[in-house]
Design an enzyme around this catalytic site. Structure first.
Site, PDB file in Angstrom:
ATOM      1  N   LEU A   1       2.217   3.146   8.047  1.00 28.00           N
ATOM      2  CA  LEU A   1       1.745   1.884   7.472  1.00 28.00           C
ATOM      3  C   LEU A   1       2.633   0.707   7.862  1.00 28.00           C
ATOM      4  O   LEU A   1       2.235  -0.445   7.699  1.00 28.00           O
ATOM      5  CB  LEU A   1       1.725   1.980   5.940  1.00 28.00           C
TER       6      LEU A   1
ATOM      7  N   ASP B   1      11.499   2.338   5.565  1.00 33.73           N
ATOM      8  CA  ASP B   1      11.080   0.936   5.469  1.00 33.73           C
ATOM      9  C   ASP B   1      12.255   0.058   5.892  1.00 33.73           C
ATOM     10  O   ASP B   1      13.401   0.378   5.590  1.00 33.73           O
ATOM     11  CB  ASP B   1      10.673   0.600   4.021  1.00 33.73           C
TER      12      ASP B   1
ATOM     13  N   THR C   1       6.696  -5.316  16.627  1.00 30.27           N
ATOM     14  CA  THR C   1       6.717  -4.388  15.491  1.00 30.27           C
ATOM     15  C   THR C   1       5.506  -3.466  15.531  1.00 30.27           C
ATOM     16  O   THR C   1       5.619  -2.249  15.380  1.00 30.27           O
ATOM     17  CB  THR C   1       6.690  -5.176  14.158  1.00 30.27           C
TER      18      THR C   1
ATOM     19  N   TYR D   1      -2.346 -10.334  16.664  1.00 26.49           N
ATOM     20  CA  TYR D   1      -2.288  -9.302  15.630  1.00 26.49           C
ATOM     21  C   TYR D   1      -3.453  -8.327  15.809  1.00 26.49           C
ATOM     22  O   TYR D   1      -3.271  -7.105  15.843  1.00 26.49           O
ATOM     23  CB  TYR D   1      -2.344  -9.939  14.238  1.00 26.49           C
TER      24      TYR D   1
ATOM     25  N   ILE E   1       0.847  -1.209   0.000  1.00 29.61           N
ATOM     26  CA  ILE E   1       0.000   0.000   0.000  1.00 29.61           C
ATOM     27  C   ILE E   1       0.877   1.252   0.000  1.00 29.61           C
ATOM     28  O   ILE E   1       0.618   2.215  -0.726  1.00 29.61           O
ATOM     29  CB  ILE E   1      -0.960   0.007   1.212  1.00 29.61           C
TER      30      ILE E   1
ATOM     31  N   GLY F   1       8.427  -5.301   2.794  1.00 30.49           N
ATOM     32  CA  GLY F   1       8.479  -4.372   1.662  1.00 30.49           C
ATOM     33  C   GLY F   1       9.681  -4.698   0.793  1.00 30.49           C
ATOM     34  O   GLY F   1      10.489  -5.557   1.146  1.00 30.49           O
TER      35      GLY F   1
ATOM     36  N   ALA G   1      -2.443   3.170  10.402  1.00 28.79           N
ATOM     37  CA  ALA G   1      -3.068   2.021   9.736  1.00 28.79           C
ATOM     38  C   ALA G   1      -3.502   1.004  10.776  1.00 28.79           C
ATOM     39  O   ALA G   1      -2.684   0.503  11.537  1.00 28.79           O
ATOM     40  CB  ALA G   1      -2.069   1.377   8.781  1.00 28.79           C
TER      41      ALA G   1
END
Ligand code: UDP
Length: 324
Positions: free
Chosen positions: A76, A31, A95, A149, A12, A36, A117
């Protein structure tokens, strides 16, 4: 506008970065390349107004510097994909919670706006349909990693509201529903890229469980449009939004539609959940967003229908396989 995107080399994030650069904005990306990839942002590297750093969202000095330089931060970066979440619960919790805490702490220094997000997973086992932003969250037991999660994302939302109330950070929360489109990898278990790849190579299409479970798939371009509008809307701050498409489909029907679109003779194979994931895995049987709040706040409705989405993902995968 200058936008800082954590997880900007992800699926995204890279679509958002591309759109913002195309519109003439400045974009910085952070990142750690865990899920990613540089390939997602390679086309942006020489664009004036684009910069990227490889690093962790838990690096407070780095994140503070990048947040300070931006007008808005879109957070994100997260552990994503059901498979990864089930296999690496410590990584997932650390994370998701640690990264969000760092971003919010950095933003609180100068009260910079943040889009956080979150995920439709927070609705958990709720049997209501469709999900509305102020519904109760119905999480399953702590013995199942999947709920870690959901819980980490719910905690991110609470952190966002806590920083807003106590420190005045303007926070907007986006609960993403299943988001798909060109460039999404199937490596972390996501269903559509897997089905498309399987159909194109003539391999069995693996439907987990009975296939009666339903999802609503939103095209990443629609999701990006919603994000671009939300980040510029003052009235959205301090609020939660479902972000996704409300066209519902069963996973079995999705498999059939993918097979038809590919002109494939792949068999559809039902795979028990315990074989696909782990014993005791719990799936959500029905999941779809009420997207009316998005419409009343930013005048946005998803525009891309499922068959177009399948077509788009398939064309992309065909050319990728062709290149290989
Ligand atoms: N699924 C499937 N086959 C696959 C991958 C996923 O049948 O190869 C199912 C999965 O069990 C779930 C749905 O497709 O019911 C969506 O899975 P995904 O991991 O894409 O997203 P989720 O909505 O579960 O977060």
């Amino acid at each position: 506008m200058r936008v800082f995107i954590t997880g900007g080399a992800g699926f995204i994030g890279s679509h958002l970065a591309t759109r913002l650069i195309r519109d003439g904005h400045q974009v910085s990306v952070l990142d750690d390349l865990s899920t990613g990839s540089m390939a997602n942002i390679a086309h942006l590297r020489d664009e004036p107004g684009f910069e990227y750093r490889i690093g962790s969202t838990r690096d407070l000095p780095l994140v503070t510097e990048m947040v300070d330089l931006a007008d808005v931060t879109v957070h994100l970066a997260a552990a994503v994909g059901v498979r990864l979440i089930v296999e690496r619960p410590i990584h997932t919790i650390e994370t998701n919670v640690g990264g969000t805490e760092t971003v919010l702490a950095a933003a609180s220094k100068k009260n910079r706006p943040v889009l956080l997000a979150s995920s439709s997973e927070v609705y958990g086992n709720s049997t209501k349909f469709p999900f509305k932003e102020d519904d109760d969250l119905v999480l399953g037991p702590t013995t199942h990693s999947r709920w870690a999660y959901a819980c980490s994302k719910a905690l991110d939302e609470w952190l966002g509201f806590a920083y807003m109330r106590e420190r005045g950070v303007p926070v907007t929360i986006c609960r993403f529903f299943n988001t798909v489109g060109p460039g999404q990898t199937g490596r972390y278990g996501m269903v559509l890229p897997n089905f498309v790849r399987q159909a194109l190579i003539g391999a069995p299409i693996t439907v987990y469980g009975s296939g009666e479970q339903t999802r609503c798939f939103g095209h990443v371009a629609d999701v990006v449009e919603a994000l671009v509008r939300l980040m510029q809307t003052e009235a959205a701050r301090g609020q939660v939004f479902n972000v996704g498409n409300d066209e519902e489909v069963s996973i079995l029907e999705l498999a059939e539609r993918v097979r038809r679109a590919a002109g494939s003779s792949s068999p559809i194979r039902l795979v028990p959940y315990e074989e696909a994931y782990a014993a005791g895995f719990e799936d959500m049987m029905r999941r779809g967003p009420d997207v009316s709040k998005l419409f009343t706040t930013i005048g946005f409705r998803p525009t891309i229908k499922l068959d177009e989405i399948i077509e788009d993902v398939m064309n992309h995968e065909r050319s990728r396989q062709g290149r290989e």
